[in-house]
Write a protein that holds these residues in place. Structure first.
Motif, mmCIF file in Angstrom:
data_model
loop_
_atom_site.group_PDB
_atom_site.id
_atom_site.type_symbol
_atom_site.label_atom_id
_atom_site.label_comp_id
_atom_site.label_asym_id
_atom_site.label_seq_id
_atom_site.Cartn_x
_atom_site.Cartn_y
_atom_site.Cartn_z
ATOM 1 N N ILE A 24 -12.481 5.184 -11.471
ATOM 2 C CA ILE A 24 -12.939 6.387 -12.161
ATOM 3 C C ILE A 24 -12.053 7.548 -11.700
ATOM 4 O O ILE A 24 -11.777 7.680 -10.504
ATOM 5 C CB ILE A 24 -14.419 6.661 -11.832
ATOM 6 N N PRO A 25 -11.570 8.377 -12.606
ATOM 7 C CA PRO A 25 -10.671 9.477 -12.210
ATOM 8 C C PRO A 25 -11.279 10.362 -11.121
ATOM 9 O O PRO A 25 -12.498 10.490 -10.998
ATOM 10 C CB PRO A 25 -10.473 10.256 -13.519
ATOM 11 N N TYR A 55 -17.390 2.048 -4.194
ATOM 12 C CA TYR A 55 -16.915 0.665 -4.186
ATOM 13 C C TYR A 55 -15.849 0.464 -5.255
ATOM 14 O O TYR A 55 -15.822 1.164 -6.273
ATOM 15 C CB TYR A 55 -18.067 -0.308 -4.455
ATOM 16 N N LYS A 56 -15.005 -0.522 -4.992
ATOM 17 C CA LYS A 56 -14.049 -0.992 -5.992
ATOM 18 C C LYS A 56 -14.419 -2.430 -6.320
ATOM 19 O O LYS A 56 -14.581 -3.259 -5.424
ATOM 20 C CB LYS A 56 -12.623 -0.924 -5.442
ATOM 21 N N THR A 57 -14.589 -2.731 -7.596
ATOM 22 C CA THR A 57 -14.955 -4.088 -7.998
ATOM 23 C C THR A 57 -13.727 -4.823 -8.509
ATOM 24 O O THR A 57 -12.920 -4.267 -9.261
ATOM 25 C CB THR A 57 -16.033 -4.070 -9.094
ATOM 26 N N PHE A 68 -15.949 -2.087 -0.325
ATOM 27 C CA PHE A 68 -16.441 -0.773 0.092
ATOM 28 C C PHE A 68 -15.265 0.150 0.384
ATOM 29 O O PHE A 68 -14.371 -0.178 1.161
ATOM 30 C CB PHE A 68 -17.320 -0.936 1.330
ATOM 31 N N GLN A 69 -15.283 1.335 -0.228
ATOM 32 C CA GLN A 69 -14.219 2.316 -0.040
ATOM 33 C C GLN A 69 -14.601 3.415 0.955
ATOM 34 O O GLN A 69 -13.734 4.063 1.527
ATOM 35 C CB GLN A 69 -13.870 2.967 -1.384
ATOM 36 N N GLY A 70 -15.898 3.622 1.150
ATOM 37 C CA GLY A 70 -16.352 4.647 2.083
ATOM 38 C C GLY A 70 -17.519 5.430 1.509
ATOM 39 O O GLY A 70 -17.892 5.273 0.345
ATOM 40 N N GLY A 93 -12.495 4.391 -6.389
ATOM 41 C CA GLY A 93 -13.504 3.392 -6.732
ATOM 42 C C GLY A 93 -13.919 3.455 -8.190
ATOM 43 O O GLY A 93 -13.612 4.408 -8.910
ATOM 44 N N ASN A 94 -14.649 2.412 -8.607
ATOM 45 C CA ASN A 94 -15.183 2.390 -9.973
ATOM 46 C C ASN A 94 -16.693 2.159 -9.996
ATOM 47 O O ASN A 94 -17.271 1.917 -11.042
ATOM 48 C CB ASN A 94 -14.471 1.329 -10.823
#
Length: 223
Positions: A24-25, A55-57, A68-70, A93-94
């Motif tokens: 997501i931007p 999160y990034k899927t 997990f990105q933070g 993340g998305n």
């Protein structure tokens, strides 16, 4: 045969790539707000921490992996159990989630709630139902020497309590319970097959103050 295998692997890789969503931007502001409330006891849950996890899927052979990105921001509930938490997307993340920490003094059935992508950039209300728990010091007296470790399980809400070491005849365990109901405690010896069990029920007390409840058990109680 070799070319067919290469084709299958290439097709599989394309399928995995197609499952990946773009991040997501960055710098999109979203506001999540709501309340954490105990409707059973009619009280707000105060000073409960709320965090936004990012999160990034990505697609994997077994389905979707969540990386997990933070945590991007956090806050706590006020004296009314209410919270308001604005946050900005990072571009990494998305998927974003509202997350609550585990707290043995408060039972919240759902500690996480996902923020749908269509809600990013908007205002989202998310309320949580909770149950305030109250302390009891459970004193366990064993009338004879039990040579095995005794495991303890509280039924409502379900919790594992620190076990009683073998040959210990006087132990105290602080437990947190729903004061509005009777509370069942299960003692279990796991070194036998089948396991041996013994259950007791702590009567309804309906107090919010700490008190001690004593129970005596012996090896013959376990069946």
């Amino acid at each position: 045969m070799k070319n067919k295998l290469i084709f299958i692997l290439s097709l599989f890789s394309l399928l995995l790539i197609s499952c990946e969503k773009e991040p997501i931007p960055a710098n999109i502001e979203t506001l999540v707000y709501g309340k954490i409330y105990d409707s059973t006891n009619d009280i707000p849950i105060v000073n409960e921490k709320i965090k936004i996890g990012e999160y990034k899927t990505i697609g994997v052979p077994s389905g979707i992996s969540y990386i997990f990105q933070g945590f991007v921001d956090s806050t706590t509930t006020d004296i009314n159990g209410e919270y308001s938490l604005p946050f900005n997307t990072t571009g990494n993340g998305n998927l974003y989630q509202i997350q609550l920490d585990f707290n043995e003094q408060v039972h919240i059935p759902n500690l996480t709630e996902s923020i749908q992508e269509e809600n990013i950039g908007t205002q989202k209300e998310q309320n949580f139902e909770a149950l305030r728990l109250y302390p009891i010091d459970l004193r366990i007296i064993t009338s004879d020497e039990i040579n095995q470790e005794i495991h303890i399980h509280k039924q409502h809400p379900s919790r594992q309590i620190d076990p009683i070491p073998a040959l210990n005849q006087n132990s105290v365990r602080r437990i947190w319970v729903d004061k509005n109901v009777e509370n069942e405690i299960n003692f279990q010896i796991l070194t036998t097959s089948p396991y041996l069990n013994h259950s007791i029920t702590i009567p309804l007390n309906n107090t919010s103050e700490l008190y001690e409840y004593q129970v005596e058990i012996s090896s013959t109680d376990f069946q």
